[in-house]
Design an enzyme around this catalytic site. Structure first.
Site, PDB file in Angstrom:
ATOM      1  N   ASN A 112       0.847  -1.241  -0.088  1.00  0.00           N
ATOM      2  CA  ASN A 112       0.072  -0.058   0.185  1.00  0.00           C
ATOM      3  C   ASN A 112       0.750   1.193  -0.158  1.00  0.00           C
ATOM      4  OD1 ASN A 112      -2.372  -1.394   0.134  1.00  0.00           O
ATOM      5  ND2 ASN A 112      -2.032  -1.637   2.393  1.00  0.00           N
ATOM      6  N   HIS A 146     -14.362  -1.661   6.364  1.00  0.00           N
ATOM      7  CA  HIS A 146     -13.119  -2.447   6.786  1.00  0.00           C
ATOM      8  C   HIS A 146     -13.487  -3.078   8.178  1.00  0.00           C
ATOM      9  CE1 HIS A 146      -8.975  -2.703   8.507  1.00  0.00           C
ATOM     10  NE2 HIS A 146      -8.799  -3.177   7.395  1.00  0.00           N
ATOM     11  N   GLU A 151     -16.077   4.194   3.620  1.00  0.00           N
ATOM     12  CA  GLU A 151     -14.642   4.447   3.273  1.00  0.00           C
ATOM     13  C   GLU A 151     -14.925   5.348   2.002  1.00  0.00           C
ATOM     14  OE1 GLU A 151     -12.330   0.756   2.695  1.00  0.00           O
ATOM     15  OE2 GLU A 151     -13.571  -0.139   4.291  1.00  0.00           O
ATOM     16  N   SER A 203     -10.858  -0.699   0.313  1.00  0.00           N
ATOM     17  CA  SER A 203      -9.640  -1.093   0.464  1.00  0.00           C
ATOM     18  C   SER A 203      -9.452  -2.402  -0.330  1.00  0.00           C
ATOM     19  CB  SER A 203      -9.373  -1.411   2.001  1.00  0.00           C
ATOM     20  OG  SER A 203     -10.278  -2.437   2.259  1.00  0.00           O
ATOM     21  N   ASP A 209     -13.607   6.954   6.143  1.00  0.00           N
ATOM     22  CA  ASP A 209     -12.289   6.232   6.207  1.00  0.00           C
ATOM     23  C   ASP A 209     -11.544   6.779   4.750  1.00  0.00           C
ATOM     24  OD1 ASP A 209     -10.051   4.464   5.963  1.00  0.00           O
ATOM     25  OD2 ASP A 209     -10.982   3.305   7.257  1.00  0.00           O
ATOM     26  N   HIS A 219      -7.141   4.545   2.074  1.00  0.00           N
ATOM     27  CA  HIS A 219      -6.596   4.333   0.791  1.00  0.00           C
ATOM     28  C   HIS A 219      -6.699   5.483  -0.199  1.00  0.00           C
ATOM     29  CE1 HIS A 219      -5.472   0.329   1.630  1.00  0.00           C
ATOM     30  NE2 HIS A 219      -6.722   0.266   2.471  1.00  0.00           N
ATOM     31  N   LYS A 227       0.205   3.721   4.716  1.00  0.00           N
ATOM     32  CA  LYS A 227      -0.431   3.413   3.222  1.00  0.00           C
ATOM     33  C   LYS A 227       0.576   4.452   2.557  1.00  0.00           C
ATOM     34  CE  LYS A 227      -4.062   1.060   5.144  1.00  0.00           C
ATOM     35  NZ  LYS A 227      -3.730  -0.095   5.496  1.00  0.00           N
TER      36      LYS A 227
END
Ligand SMILES: Cc1ncc(COP(=O)(O)O)c(C=O)c1O
Length: 389
Positions: free
Chosen positions: A52, A138, A181, A185, A210, A213, A241
């Site tokens: 990541n 997640h 998110e 992810s 979130d 990423h 990440k």
């Protein structure tokens, strides 16, 4: 070993045997970094498609240098929780820098993203709170919801109509928190943030996004898709990440920051991040806004790669980012593809339930700025050969 201990061990062995039989057993591999996109896995050089470290900052000299500088100034350990003697000076200057980049009043650093999600959501909820989580959230977000006193439910992935349908009657709840998110992810798709904000505003809900990423890769100055928006109450992100090191943040109002300092167990009862990590975070926040070209190249490579894979007949789901799943469905095919790719010189492990929903086992490919078009082309050739096998 006592009889009770023997029985317990046998119980866990049985559970492991089930995982093994289902081709779902996980195991640790020893990794050593190599040059460029190469890593050594159990001693063997492979092109890494599992990292990541999207901007390759984990080996950036400026991050290493500031880490060393901070070790020299502050030592290797932070010595205590931030509420005791752990709150060394860099914390609040990094938080001010981060808040300015995110466009929020305040920011708060926490030890890890997992800890942030698992404890912030619980801190924000009581038994009059409804928590609505996107189905693909997640595990740490779900844990936050499950361990809270709130009543939690899930809505279908990225489905605003279903979210609206799930929102409980005002007589049942005094507060609502919507959790999702920005970049998912395991799928690399993007949440509909405008629609989520509108829904949150309409129902008076607090939106928690979130950005693990997205931070570093997308949005204004690479600061995620919530950067510069004033309609997202809380965004969370990680430094482990694209930011290249470790740790996590919450970007929020000054009041929520103060509330979390008082009520969030993950901050109150945990040792503060160590100085070396703060140095790396601080340097990453200086560099990331200047990396527009790298971000553009990364996303163009991802787009090119996705279209090559689709052309070869692979299912890349709804990916729109640097995370590209190759969804094969059953666990054994995913394991077979991952092991074929490994034999061909690529590291891209299989992702199986319970990490992803049943029937959607995959190989998750994540692109970084270290991948060249040649790496991508070679991977496409191996994927095609696997399919032809
Ligand atoms: C979406 C998402 N949130 C949170 C986390 C946890 O972050 P950390 O690795 O900092 O604990 C991860 C890491 O896997 C993640 O993918």
């Amino acid at each position: 070993m006592s009889a009770a201990m023997h029985d317990l061990t046998a119980h866990y062995s049985d559970l492991l045997a089930v995982r093994r039989n289902d081709a779902r057993l996980r195991a640790l591999r020893e990794i050593m970094p190599g040059p460029g996109a190469t890593i050594y896995v159990n001693g063997r050089p492979l092109i890494d498609f599992a990292s990541n470290d999207y901007l390759a900052l984990s080996t950036h000299p400026a991050l290493a240098q500031r880490s060393i500088e901070y070790i020299n100034r502050f030592g290797v350990g932070s010595t205590a929780s931030r509420l005791l003697s752990g709150n060394i000076a860099p914390f609040e200057s990094i938080e001010r820098k981060l808040a300015a980049l995110k466009g929020t009043e305040a920011a708060l650093l926490l030890p890890t993203g997992f800890q942030a999600n698992a404890t912030v959501i619980a801190a924000l909820s009581d038994n009059r709170t409804q928590i609505l989580c996107d189905k693909l959230s997640h595990q740490s977000l779900l844990l936050g919801a499950q361990s809270s006193e709130g009543r939690w439910t899930r809505f279908a992935h990225n489905d605003i109509d279903h979210l609206r349908h799930r929102i409980g009657a005002p007589s049942d709840f005094e507060r609502r928190i919507i959790i999702t998110e920005s970049v998912f992810s395991m799928d690399g798709d993007i949440a509909n943030i405008d629609a989520l904000c509108n829904t949150a505003t309409e129902f008076g809900a607090l939106l928690y996004i979130d950005e693990a990423h997205a931070t570093g890769v997308l949005g204004v100055c690479g600061m995620g898709l919530t950067a510069g928006r004033n309609d997202v109450a809380i965004s969370m992100g990680t430094f482990g990440k694209a930011c290249g090191s470790f740790g996590a943040y919450i970007a929020c109002t000054s009041e929520i920051r103060e509330y979390l300092i008082n009520f969030c167990g993950g901050l109150v009862y945990s040792t503060a991040l160590p100085p070396a990590v703060l140095g790396a975070i601080d340097a990453a926040l200086d560099i990331i806004p200047t990396m527009e070209k790298q971000r553009q190249m990364l996303l163009e490579n991802a787009e090119h790669f996705r279209s090559r894979l689709k052309h070869l007949g692979f299912d890349t789901g709804l990916s729109q980012t640097q995370i590209i799943p190759i969804i094969v469905g059953d666990d054994r095919s995913a394991v077979d593809l991952a092991s074929y790719l490994e034999d061909a010189g690529f590291f891209a492990p299989a992702i199986r339930p319970p990490t992803v929903p049943e029937g959607s086992a995959r190989v998750r490919l994540s692109l970084t700025t270290l991948h060249t078009r040649e790496h991508l082309e070679r991977l496409c050739t191996s994927m095609r050969n696997w399919r032809a096998n």
